[in-house]
Design an enzyme around this catalytic site. Structure first.
Site, PDB file in Angstrom:
ATOM      1  N   SER A   1     -12.430  10.049  14.959  1.00 10.72           N
ATOM      2  CA  SER A   1     -13.610   9.487  15.603  1.00 10.72           C
ATOM      3  C   SER A   1     -13.599   7.968  15.462  1.00 10.72           C
ATOM      4  O   SER A   1     -13.640   7.456  14.343  1.00 10.72           O
ATOM      5  CB  SER A   1     -14.862  10.080  14.940  1.00 10.72           C
ATOM      6  OG  SER A   1     -15.947   9.217  15.123  1.00 10.72           O
TER       7      SER A   1
ATOM      8  N   ALA B   1      -0.419  -1.850   0.610  1.00 12.89           N
ATOM      9  CA  ALA B   1       0.761  -2.012  -0.247  1.00 12.89           C
ATOM     10  C   ALA B   1       1.346  -0.646  -0.577  1.00 12.89           C
ATOM     11  O   ALA B   1       0.616   0.314  -0.812  1.00 12.89           O
ATOM     12  CB  ALA B   1       0.367  -2.736  -1.526  1.00 12.89           C
TER      13      ALA B   1
ATOM     14  N   LYS C   1       8.161  -5.838  -0.249  1.00 12.41           N
ATOM     15  CA  LYS C   1       7.502  -5.903  -1.554  1.00 12.41           C
ATOM     16  C   LYS C   1       8.523  -5.530  -2.636  1.00 12.41           C
ATOM     17  O   LYS C   1       9.088  -4.435  -2.607  1.00 12.41           O
ATOM     18  CB  LYS C   1       6.322  -4.919  -1.565  1.00 12.41           C
ATOM     19  CG  LYS C   1       5.624  -4.819  -2.908  1.00 12.41           C
ATOM     20  CD  LYS C   1       4.487  -3.806  -2.852  1.00 12.41           C
ATOM     21  CE  LYS C   1       3.929  -3.528  -4.235  1.00 12.41           C
ATOM     22  NZ  LYS C   1       2.985  -2.413  -4.270  1.00 12.41           N
TER      23      LYS C   1
ATOM     24  N   PRO D   1       8.627  -4.697 -11.607  1.00 11.21           N
ATOM     25  CA  PRO D   1       9.584  -4.574 -10.503  1.00 11.21           C
ATOM     26  C   PRO D   1       9.878  -3.118 -10.171  1.00 11.21           C
ATOM     27  O   PRO D   1       9.541  -2.218 -10.937  1.00 11.21           O
ATOM     28  CB  PRO D   1      10.831  -5.245 -11.083  1.00 11.21           C
ATOM     29  CG  PRO D   1      10.773  -4.910 -12.544  1.00 11.21           C
ATOM     30  CD  PRO D   1       9.307  -4.784 -12.918  1.00 11.21           C
TER      31      PRO D   1
HETATM   32  P1  FAD Z   1      -9.640   7.185   6.184  1.00 13.78           P
HETATM   33  O1  FAD Z   1      -8.884   5.966   6.514  1.00 13.78           O
HETATM   34  O2  FAD Z   1     -11.060   7.013   5.741  1.00 13.78           O
HETATM   35  O3  FAD Z   1      -9.635   8.092   7.505  1.00 13.78           O
HETATM   36  C1  FAD Z   1     -10.559   9.126   7.686  1.00 13.78           C
HETATM   37  C2  FAD Z   1     -10.432   9.645   9.115  1.00 13.78           C
HETATM   38  O4  FAD Z   1     -11.257  10.789   9.262  1.00 13.78           O
HETATM   39  C3  FAD Z   1     -10.867   8.645  10.163  1.00 13.78           C
HETATM   40  O5  FAD Z   1      -9.985   8.704  11.267  1.00 13.78           O
HETATM   41  C4  FAD Z   1     -12.231   9.180  10.592  1.00 13.78           C
HETATM   42  O6  FAD Z   1     -12.559   8.832  11.905  1.00 13.78           O
HETATM   43  C5  FAD Z   1     -12.006  10.675  10.450  1.00 13.78           C
HETATM   44  N1  FAD Z   1     -13.241  11.451  10.315  1.00 13.78           N
HETATM   45  C6  FAD Z   1     -14.049  11.548   9.224  1.00 13.78           C
HETATM   46  N2  FAD Z   1     -15.102  12.346   9.490  1.00 13.78           N
HETATM   47  C7  FAD Z   1     -14.936  12.787  10.763  1.00 13.78           C
HETATM   48  C8  FAD Z   1     -15.704  13.628  11.625  1.00 13.78           C
HETATM   49  N3  FAD Z   1     -16.858  14.174  11.244  1.00 13.78           N
HETATM   50  N4  FAD Z   1     -15.235  13.841  12.877  1.00 13.78           N
HETATM   51  C9  FAD Z   1     -14.071  13.292  13.302  1.00 13.78           C
HETATM   52  N5  FAD Z   1     -13.318  12.485  12.537  1.00 13.78           N
HETATM   53  C10 FAD Z   1     -13.746  12.223  11.285  1.00 13.78           C
HETATM   54  N6  FAD Z   1      -3.366   2.923  -0.823  1.00 13.78           N
HETATM   55  C11 FAD Z   1      -2.131   2.442  -1.015  1.00 13.78           C
HETATM   56  O7  FAD Z   1      -1.162   3.197  -1.008  1.00 13.78           O
HETATM   57  N7  FAD Z   1      -1.948   1.107  -1.224  1.00 13.78           N
HETATM   58  C12 FAD Z   1      -2.973   0.240  -1.314  1.00 13.78           C
HETATM   59  O8  FAD Z   1      -2.755  -0.963  -1.472  1.00 13.78           O
HETATM   60  C13 FAD Z   1      -4.286   0.744  -1.213  1.00 13.78           C
HETATM   61  N8  FAD Z   1      -5.378  -0.055  -1.348  1.00 13.78           N
HETATM   62  C14 FAD Z   1      -6.624   0.503  -1.296  1.00 13.78           C
HETATM   63  C15 FAD Z   1      -7.745  -0.280  -1.577  1.00 13.78           C
HETATM   64  C16 FAD Z   1      -9.022   0.299  -1.578  1.00 13.78           C
HETATM   65  C17 FAD Z   1     -10.197  -0.519  -1.950  1.00 13.78           C
HETATM   66  C18 FAD Z   1      -9.191   1.655  -1.213  1.00 13.78           C
HETATM   67  C19 FAD Z   1     -10.543   2.268  -1.157  1.00 13.78           C
HETATM   68  C20 FAD Z   1      -8.078   2.417  -0.903  1.00 13.78           C
HETATM   69  C21 FAD Z   1      -6.794   1.867  -0.967  1.00 13.78           C
HETATM   70  N9  FAD Z   1      -5.686   2.644  -0.732  1.00 13.78           N
HETATM   71  C22 FAD Z   1      -4.436   2.130  -0.921  1.00 13.78           C
HETATM   72  C23 FAD Z   1      -5.828   4.012  -0.285  1.00 13.78           C
HETATM   73  C24 FAD Z   1      -5.550   4.090   1.205  1.00 13.78           C
HETATM   74  O9  FAD Z   1      -6.397   3.223   1.908  1.00 13.78           O
HETATM   75  C25 FAD Z   1      -5.772   5.491   1.697  1.00 13.78           C
HETATM   76  O10 FAD Z   1      -5.088   6.394   0.878  1.00 13.78           O
HETATM   77  C26 FAD Z   1      -5.242   5.663   3.074  1.00 13.78           C
HETATM   78  O11 FAD Z   1      -5.733   4.671   3.914  1.00 13.78           O
HETATM   79  C27 FAD Z   1      -5.607   7.001   3.608  1.00 13.78           C
HETATM   80  O12 FAD Z   1      -6.945   7.053   3.967  1.00 13.78           O
HETATM   81  P2  FAD Z   1      -7.412   8.354   4.710  1.00 13.78           P
HETATM   82  O13 FAD Z   1      -6.596   8.487   5.952  1.00 13.78           O
HETATM   83  O14 FAD Z   1      -7.393   9.446   3.741  1.00 13.78           O
HETATM   84  O15 FAD Z   1      -8.943   8.078   5.065  1.00 13.78           O
END
Ligand code: FAD
Length: 499
Positions: free
Chosen positions: A40, A51, A79, A97
């Site tokens: 969505s 990273a 990196k 490293p």
């Molecule tokens: P999200 O990116 O939140 O995606 C969720 C998806 O679900 C979206 O597409 C949304 O639209 C969909 N969705 C949710 N509810 C619904 C619904 N009801 N209907 C339809 N669609 C829905 N990881 C690393 O490996 N390296 C890093 O440097 C790193 N830094 C980070 C820093 C922070 C502060 C945080 C919080 C996280 C970090 N991470 C890092 C983790 C990384 O961002 C996530 O593991 C990665 O982006 C995966 O996110 P996700 O796809 O699980 O969730």
């Protein structure tokens, strides 16, 4: 439940969703399976996660990606590791490293020989990084892809990329091979009245999408695994107290560094991730020790260049979902847990989760032995990484703020306490094959944070002093030789894979 799996529904199109979609379509093809991904745009993605760590090369290789194209499409940089500033005490810096320190001698690892030298020569500071090529290359701002050759130090690497561009890149890959994307919000999740298995999801506009297997990549909300199946969450905030981050990209300034920097701050730490077109920044903190407003102000006051967006606050609870696979739902990414971003492990956990899942793919239904095995392996990975991250906070000399006094004194898991005690007494890091972080990582972090082993393996004493000095000198020269011919990181990207 024994139902053949044919229809796979991935809920979420963030990094986790598209990584899962790309790997599943690559492995399974589209002739026998229907793979649908629902996302969505209104809800959006978490928008951070830039990273990575070296195993991502295996994921890219599995997909058959061209590395230069991948770098171009995602505005990525290379990196070589993470520089930790001000963690042991203010003004102190060390590097974690990706490769090895030195080389094995007669079957014993280099750190034992190094610490023999350290103690006998009466060194006042640990400088084991001199014997690692990634550390040297990082400090000189150089990068190159070097061939692995015996007797020469390798240069291991990972990437830093724009998370939104990465998801877009994988989306192109997955859609081209047959993954069907559905845009829109899921408003209802339907379950089988007896088994509780999920049968379908209903979109806001009324469409119902059925599936045999659901991959929950819906982010922190855990739409299927938690909101529907009530799987439960193990909260680790007593060990990993970070619960907020403020993130903001800024304009690039200065040299393009081939590493991530983590700088300890008064109530947490700040990341600095250099990309080709901008620098990613964030302050990860615990709100019991600093307010969100003060954290924003701290971050904005410590950027290299002009902020390119408003700061974004992210709220989370460190821990893991009690089961990563429950009924016919497998949770990946933030839906399965979050350990905070310190060692860039989340994207790796997505990747390792997808590979594990593929290895155990339930083509004939949901055999409890398979489900239990998957859950056991995921739990083990989270546990190991958890201990490693806690060590960064626990082993420190800092006591200059309430936050640092708190983490220094906090209770830690027995498994970690045991590892710290054994390392102090013997230089053994106790790493096992199943662990993500190996000897080099434990040695870098523990000694970098100020825990120097008091002893080493007696095998190191079998080498005479002159031979050891010669060995150390040779390896140091090999490191310098390795790095000498490399271009600067910026030149390497410009010549080979600029956007
Ligand atoms: P999200 O990116 O939140 O995606 C969720 C998806 O679900 C979206 O597409 C949304 O639209 C969909 N969705 C949710 N509810 C619904 C619904 N009801 N209907 C339809 N669609 C829905 N990881 C690393 O490996 N390296 C890093 O440097 C790193 N830094 C980070 C820093 C922070 C502060 C945080 C919080 C996280 C970090 N991470 C890092 C983790 C990384 O961002 C996530 O593991 C990665 O982006 C995966 O996110 P996700 O796809 O699980 O969730």
């Amino acid at each position: 439940m024994q139902t053949a799996v044919r229809k796979i529904v991935i809920v979420g199109g963030g990094t986790a969703g598209w990584m899962a979609a790309a790997a599943l379509i690559k492995a399974l093809g589209s002739h026998a399976y229907d793979i649908t991904l629902i996302e969505s745009e209104d809800i959006g993605t978490v928008g951070v996660g830039e990273a990575t760590i070296p195993p991502i090369l295996e994921y890219n290789y599995f997909l058959g990606l061209d590395e230069d194209e991948f770098i171009r499409e995602t505005n990525a940089t290379f990196k070589l590791g993470i520089q930790f500033q001000d963690w042991r005490h203010l003004g102190h810096s060390y590097f974690h490293p990706f490769g090895l320190f030195g080389t094995e001698i007669d079957g014993f690892s280099f750190p034992h020989y190094y610490f023999r030298h350290y103690h006998k020569a009466g060194l006042s500071a640990v400088d084991i990084g001199k014997y690692n090529a990634e550390t040297e290359a990082a400090l000189q701002g150089r990068f190159g892809r070097v061939r692995r050759e015996p007797g020469k130090p390798p240069v291991n690497y990972a990437f830093q990329f724009d998370a939104a561009l990465y998801a877009r890149y994988l989306r192109k890959y997955a859609e081209k091979r047959g993954v069907v994307r559905q845009e829109g919000k899921i408003v209802t999740v339907n379950q089988h009245p007896e088994t509780g298995f999920i049968t379908s999801v209903q979109m806001e506009k009324g469409r119902v999408i059925e599936g045999d297997l659901f991959i929950d990549c819906s982010g922190f909300r855990g739409l299927l695994i938690e909101q529907t199946l009530k799987t439960g969450y193990t909260d680790w905030s007593h060990w990993l107290p970070m619960n907020r981050a403020v993130a903001v990209p800024c304009e690039r300034a200065g040299e393009l560094l081939p590493y991530t920097r983590a700088t300890a701050r008064e109530a947490g730490w700040q990341w600095r991730i250099p990309l080709q077109h901008r620098t990613g920044n964030g302050y990860v903190f615990c709100d019991e020790f600093i307010s969100e407003d003060a954290a924003c102000e701290t971050l904005l006051g410590r950027l290299d260049g002009k902020a390119l967006a408003d700061p974004k606050i992210l709220r989370f609870v460190t821990g893991r979902r009690n089961l990563a696979w429950n009924k016919n739902v497998v949770a990946l990414g933030l839906a399965s847990g979050f350990l905070e971003p310190l060692e860039s492990t989340s994207i790796h956990l997505v990747q390792s989760g997808v590979f594990r899942f593929l290895a155990l793919f339930p083509r004939h239904g949901f055999n409890p032995h398979i489900v239990n095995e998957y859950n056991r392996e995921v739990e083990l990975s989270y546990n190991n990484i958890k201990d490693f991250i806690i060590a960064h906070y626990k082993v420190t000399e800092r006591d200059d703020t309430p936050f640092w006094r708190h983490v220094r004194q906090m209770a830690i898991p027995e498994s970690l306490q045991n590892r710290l005690d054994v390392f102090r007494a013997s230089c053994q890091t106790l790493w096992r094959d199943s662990e993500l972080f190996r000897e080099v990582s434990w040695v870098a972090i523990l000694t970098g944070q100020g825990l120097v082993p008091e002893d080493y393996h007696p095998a190191a004493d079998a080498m005479d002093d002159d031979d050891l000095r010669l060995h150390l000198g040779r390896w140091r020269s090999a490191v310098l030789d390795r790095v000498k011919g490399l271009p600067t990181h910026e030149d390497f990207i410009r010549r080979n894979c600029a956007s």
